[in-house]
Motif scaffolding. Structure first.
Motif: not given
Length: 447
Positions: A192-206, A213-219
């Motif tokens: 969503r920021t233009g690069h594939a970054e690692i994100w975290v969310m609560d179990y219900d999506g909140f 924040n590495y402008p590259s592929l992170n998988l």
């Protein structure tokens, strides 16, 4: 398969269609043995959850109470073990205190509840306070099952946390002692920021928030057993490498760099070792090392690609992984030292992305079969080889990951037209979309 195809597999997950040869695949919802194995059982407890009332004149408390009520309802409704009674069937009077409970009104039709969760909220100083109870309305002489008080800050996150905690208490009490998952997290990849970054969310999506924040592929993010670290694949320095990231210090933890492809890390259940795929020796193979990178050991010795290792979380003595040594991607199991290799899926097709259930009895995986032309999520019972299908004719469904209670699975799906993260009960029912911004994939549930 050459190494360049491994990158294609990891980044794009393009299927290899093959032929499914004679095995019995069943719909999970019809199989009692399977529902028992995933802790859903055959019966649900009927529970009424009337809205908690706010006793405060502070308008902030009214909004926080509304949040608490909605989160508590959602948590219990998605537990898989509770039948939450529709509010349209409730008695007129909503209880706040024990003496307010009309036992006949709640236990008899139309509500016909067995359990009643009720209480109220108030403000004390700068705190949002919840008084919560769980009653067995079929036992009026001794109805109290739970009595809890939660003191939270005056903000939305804290009100949600209080609701999650009460829901967890209810689920653990009524669900055979298995802890609830309402405070767990899901790591995933988002562009969503233009690069594939690692994100975290609560179990219900909140509370979706960016970790890297590495402008590259992170998988391929994976949680450590204590949820303090994330291991993942990063192309930040050009070559695909294993990165470790502390969620406590918000900094990288040192891990060796190896030449070639290095991807799909997975922590051992005790958190002391990491299994991963590396082509440091020329061919993509499965390696294991200590978390600090010492004690490196190669486990597989096979032409082709060996990738996506995952440990048996119950014993720590076995590793499942994907290999195309037979000509197409298939799932294999070996001992944690590389011995006793055996193929798990023998019915053909292309099987990938194994995820071991917390009780060690099942492996969820992505499977593409020629008959359907779809990638779907399946689960195999390891001891018997019985297979159940969880998703049907709804886009591409891949990369499953079990919740720590074994009752839910998170996965990625294109059923809405682009890759997004979804959850469902582990029998395939009650799917929920968690992400909508950008494309999101590679989900992994915390412990």
């Amino acid at each position: 398969m050459k190494i360049r195809h491994v990158k294609y597999l990891v980044l794009l997950a393009i299927p290899f269609f093959a032929i499914l040869a004679g095995t019995r695949v069943v719909k999970s919802q019809t199989e009692g043995w399977f529902r028992t194995g995933i802790n859903l059982g055959q019966f649900t407890v009927r529970i009424a959850v009337p809205d908690f009332a706010s006793r405060s004149a502070d308008p902030r408390a009214a909004e926080l109470t509304k949040t608490f009520n909605q989160v508590l309802w959602n948590d219990l409704n998605y537990s898989g073990i509770l039948d939450v009674v529709s509010k349209s069937l409730y008695p007129v009077n909503t209880p706040q205190e024990p003496q307010d409970v009309d036992f006949n009104g709640w236990s008899n039709p139309p509500a016909s509840a067995q359990m009643l969760a009720f209480g109220y909220t108030e403000t004390r100083g700068n705190s949002f306070v919840v008084t919560a109870r769980l009653f067995d309305v079929h036992n009026p002489s001794n109805p109290s099952v739970l009595a809890k008080r939660y003191v939270a800050d005056m903000n939305d996150l804290s009100a949600r946390d209080a609701a999650h905690r009460f829901a967890n208490e209810i689920i653990q009490t009524l669900g055979g002692g298995i802890p609830g998952i309402n405070l767990t997290k899901i790591a995933f990849v988002s562009n969503r920021t233009g690069h594939a970054e690692i994100w975290v969310m609560d179990y219900d999506g909140f509370n979706q928030h960016q970790i890297t924040n590495y402008p590259s592929l992170n998988l391929t993010p994976r949680w450590s057993p204590d949820n303090s670290l994330l291991a993942f694949t990063s192309y930040a320095r050009g070559n695909p490498e294993i990165y470790l990231y502390s969620l406590i210090t918000n900094r990288r933890i040192p891990f060796p760099s190896y030449r070639g492809l290095n991807t799909t890390p997975a922590f051992s259940p005790d958190g002391k070792k990491i299994a991963f795929c590396s082509s440091m020796g020329g061919n993509p193979e499965i390696y294991v090392s200590d978390v600090n990178g010492l004690g490196l050991q190669r486990l597989t010795f096979s032409p082709g690609v060996n990738i996506s290792p995952v440990w048996n979380p119950k014993t720590g003595n076995e590793i499942a992984f994907v290999s195309d040594r037979s000509g197409s991607p298939q799932i294999y199991i070996m001992n944690a030292d590389g011995t006793n290799l055996r193929r798990l899926i023998t019915a053909g097709g292309d099987a990938e992305a194994p995820s071991w259930s917390p009780n060690g009895l099942f492996i969820a995986f992505s499977w593409s079969v020629k008959e359907t032309g779809h990638w779907d999520i399946y689960v195999i019972e390891i001891a018997t080889g019985r297979i159940v299908q969880l998703t049907y004719n709804a886009g591409r469904n891949e990369h499953p990951s079990w919740s720590p209670d074994g009752r839910h699975i998170v996965f990625e799906s294109t059923r809405t037209g682009k890759r997004e993260v979804w959850t469902m009960l582990a029998d395939g029912s009650n799917p929920h979309e968690l992400t909508t911004a950008g494309e999101n994939w590679n989900p992994n549930w915390s412990n």
